[in-house]
Design a protein around this motif. Structure first.
Motif, mmCIF file in Angstrom:
data_model
loop_
_atom_site.group_PDB
_atom_site.id
_atom_site.type_symbol
_atom_site.label_atom_id
_atom_site.label_comp_id
_atom_site.label_asym_id
_atom_site.label_seq_id
_atom_site.Cartn_x
_atom_site.Cartn_y
_atom_site.Cartn_z
ATOM 1 N N TYR A 38 70.305 73.708 31.364
ATOM 2 C CA TYR A 38 70.351 72.095 30.838
ATOM 3 C C TYR A 38 70.023 71.788 29.238
ATOM 4 C CZ TYR A 38 69.184 66.981 31.065
ATOM 5 O OH TYR A 38 69.035 65.637 30.785
ATOM 6 N N ASN A 42 74.767 72.685 31.335
ATOM 7 C CA ASN A 42 75.059 71.474 31.321
ATOM 8 C C ASN A 42 74.533 70.480 30.302
ATOM 9 O OD1 ASN A 42 74.704 68.547 32.489
ATOM 10 N ND2 ASN A 42 73.018 69.008 33.925
ATOM 11 N N PHE A 69 68.993 74.899 39.526
ATOM 12 C CA PHE A 69 68.456 74.349 38.199
ATOM 13 C C PHE A 69 67.162 74.040 38.058
ATOM 14 C CE2 PHE A 69 69.521 70.647 40.944
ATOM 15 C CZ PHE A 69 68.821 69.665 40.481
ATOM 16 N N ASN A 106 67.450 68.526 35.376
ATOM 17 C CA ASN A 106 68.508 67.675 35.059
ATOM 18 C C ASN A 106 68.009 66.228 34.594
ATOM 19 O OD1 ASN A 106 68.309 65.818 37.181
ATOM 20 N ND2 ASN A 106 69.666 66.765 38.661
ATOM 21 N N HIS A 107 69.083 65.377 34.639
ATOM 22 C CA HIS A 107 68.855 64.098 33.746
ATOM 23 C C HIS A 107 67.701 63.292 34.667
ATOM 24 C CE1 HIS A 107 72.583 63.313 35.914
ATOM 25 N NE2 HIS A 107 72.068 62.130 35.782
ATOM 26 N N SER A 133 70.153 68.550 26.570
ATOM 27 C CA SER A 133 70.369 67.394 26.381
ATOM 28 C C SER A 133 69.517 66.555 25.111
ATOM 29 C CB SER A 133 69.903 66.456 27.617
ATOM 30 O OG SER A 133 70.257 65.135 27.772
ATOM 31 N N GLN A 193 72.145 76.699 36.508
ATOM 32 C CA GLN A 193 72.694 75.680 35.653
ATOM 33 C C GLN A 193 71.298 75.882 34.476
ATOM 34 O OE1 GLN A 193 73.014 71.353 36.536
ATOM 35 N NE2 GLN A 193 75.021 71.937 36.840
#
Length: 508
Positions: free
Chosen positions: A371, A65, A332, A335-336, A373, A369
């Motif tokens: 992550y 991701n 996961f 996440n964001h 970012s 997933q």
């Protein structure tokens, strides 16, 4: 018009203020080995629509991701990292033209307020999108796009990153007009048109038909709206996109999603954003017929256990409260949304976040997933960008980005995941609350140490005698199995993992 604070992209799309404070997400009792029982899925739930692929095909299913990455950077990562490491797919940020909130400094969440379905966004042009998809496919990596189809903007007027202008939040020339949205009183029983906190536990109709934080809610029961959304998704499929993360799916009736999916070309992989809340009127299990679901409880429980006792993880999986069947779950660590509201671990947790990711890749639950970012200090912070809000190239050597997907330990564990896929968890051992070991049948073994100092333990592995490569450090160390057992020194906040597929460089 300057945005109002309540028009922010929600931190977990379905949970409103209670989840922001950590409520509404089931937590295992402290020290318990198992969480409350998972609510069974309704019997006889509808089968997946024709053409929908129920799960990623093949041994390589791990999803990277890459949230907030521009298309050129994703293309490069597919070619140089994801493909060689054995990732199956990459999830990319919403590709549609969205509201350009320059007044607020281009916050990350403006990409969740579409103004058109043009494929020119702050992440790049449609030509760059196509080139990215081609590069990823060339590396053996599928591309899943984040699809924002529940709503449009929450702005009285807005201009998009490609120049599209709207005069109010219910008018999008050539796309949607006022009648294409839900309104009070005919569709939503709340006079302010928005979902209220109490609706989540008592009123599924309002959760589906009122506005999420003031974002104009599309009338997805309308054949015209369904056709328009399907047309947008089909344009992405035509550009080579292989599947979709459906944003805010909890706010779209499952029957509407199924009807939209029935119009899609090919067999895109679908997974849906539906957070779990105990006793809520809308549950993830309601959506098993239209795709897989993002399993929010995975990250919630992993935070609890990696900040407590990882020896409690022996039964981790679908029997824990609010978790989904493994074959329906996209699992996961963060996440964001969740990294910002604190319900899960995040990059700010350092080695603990890393170790939880390694565990997820080693364990047998869901489609995992990973992550990656950008670093942020304030929850609204934009990814590194140009003056016009377009996102700059990802630089993994910079402190502005964190690239979990390419860390040696993570790429090694992606290979481990692929090598042991389908093998049951066996040989569970927990020498202490901070140290665990488990096998994956006769295919592999993993040990983790969540303490602040190295731990040396002897484990029963279930593997044939021999010397094995430690994939976590890319074979810098090895493990010797004799009589089925191995004495391992597991680094502080680290792991050792080995499998029968051979050195990482030869098995991908």
């Amino acid at each position: 018009m300057h945005r109002a604070a309540h028009l922010r992209r929600p931190l977990i799309a379905a949970a409103s203020a209670a989840v922001l404070a950590g409520a509404g997400l089931a937590l295992a009792p402290a020290g318990s080995a198992a969480a409350p029982a998972h609510r069974a899925a309704p019997s006889g739930h509808r089968a997946a629509p024709a053409g929908h692929r129920a799960a990623p095909a093949g041994q390589h299913d791990v999803i990277a991701n890459l949230f907030g990455w521009n298309w050129t950077s994703v293309a490069s990562e597919c070619t140089t990292v994801l493909g060689p490491a054995g990732y199956g797919a990459v999830q990319v940020s919403p590709p549609e033209e969205s509201f350009d909130d320059s007044a607020a400094g281009h916050p990350w969440w403006d990409v969740y307020q579409p103004v058109s379905y043009r494929l020119d966004s702050r992440f790049g042009t449609e030509a760059q999108l196509r080139a990215m998809v081609s590069a990823c496919h060339g590396a053996g990596v599928k591309v899943y796009a984040d699809a924002v189809i529940n709503h449009m903007t929450g702005q009285g007027s807005a201009t998009g990153y490609a120049g599209t202008a709207t005069t109010d939040k219910y008018t999008y020339p050539g796309l949607y007009q006022n009648g294409d949205f839900h309104h009070y009183p005919g569709d939503c029983s709340n006079s302010d048109d928005t979902i209220h906190q109490g609706d989540y536990t008592s009123n599924a109709y309002n959760v589906h038909n009122c506005e999420l934080l003031g974002l104009s809610d599309l009338r997805t029961e309308s054949d015209t709206v369904r056709a328009t959304i399907a047309g947008y998704l089909n344009s992405l499929i035509a550009d080579g996109v292989d599947g979709f993360r459906v944003d805010a799916a909890k706010h779209i009736p499952e029957a509407d999603l199924a009807a939209i999916e029935s119009r899609l070309n090919g067999a895109p992989y679908i997974y849906q954003e539906i957070s779990y809340g105990a006793g809520e009127a809308v549950q993830p299990s309601d959506y098993y017929g239209s795709g897989d679901v993002l399993d929010f409880q995975t990250g919630v429980y992993l935070k609890q256990k990696f900040q407590g006792s990882i020896s409690d993880l022996q039964t981790f999986g679908a029997t824990w409260g609010g978790m989904n069947p493994s074959d329906k779950a996209v699992s996961f660590v963060a996440n964001h949304d969740t990294e910002r509201n604190g319900s899960t671990l995040s990059w700010k947790d350092g080695a603990t976040d890393d170790l939880a990711t390694l565990f997820l890749l080693g364990w047998d639950y869901g489609t995992p997933q990973v992550y990656s970012s950008f670093a942020w200090q304030n929850s609204d912070d934009a990814p590194p960008d140009n003056a016009d809000g377009t996102v700059t190239a990802t630089d993994c050597s910079s402190s502005a980005w964190y690239c979990m997907d390419r860390r040696t330990s993570v790429t090694g564990m992606v290979g481990f995941h692929n090598a042991v896929k389908g093998a049951a968890v066996t040989h569970w051992q927990a020498p202490s609350g901070d140290v665990i070991g488990f096998g994956r049948g006769s295919a592999g073994f993993m040990a983790l140490n969540n303490s602040g100092s190295a731990a040396t333990e002897t484990f029963s592995t279930g593997l044939a005698d021999g010397t094995y490569c430690n994939v976590v450090d890319d074979c810098a160390t090895k493990a010797t199995v004799s009589g089925g057992s191995a004495t391992l020194t597991v680094p502080a906040k680290g792991a050792v993992a080995f499998d029968t597929a051979g050195p990482a460089a030869t098995r991908r």
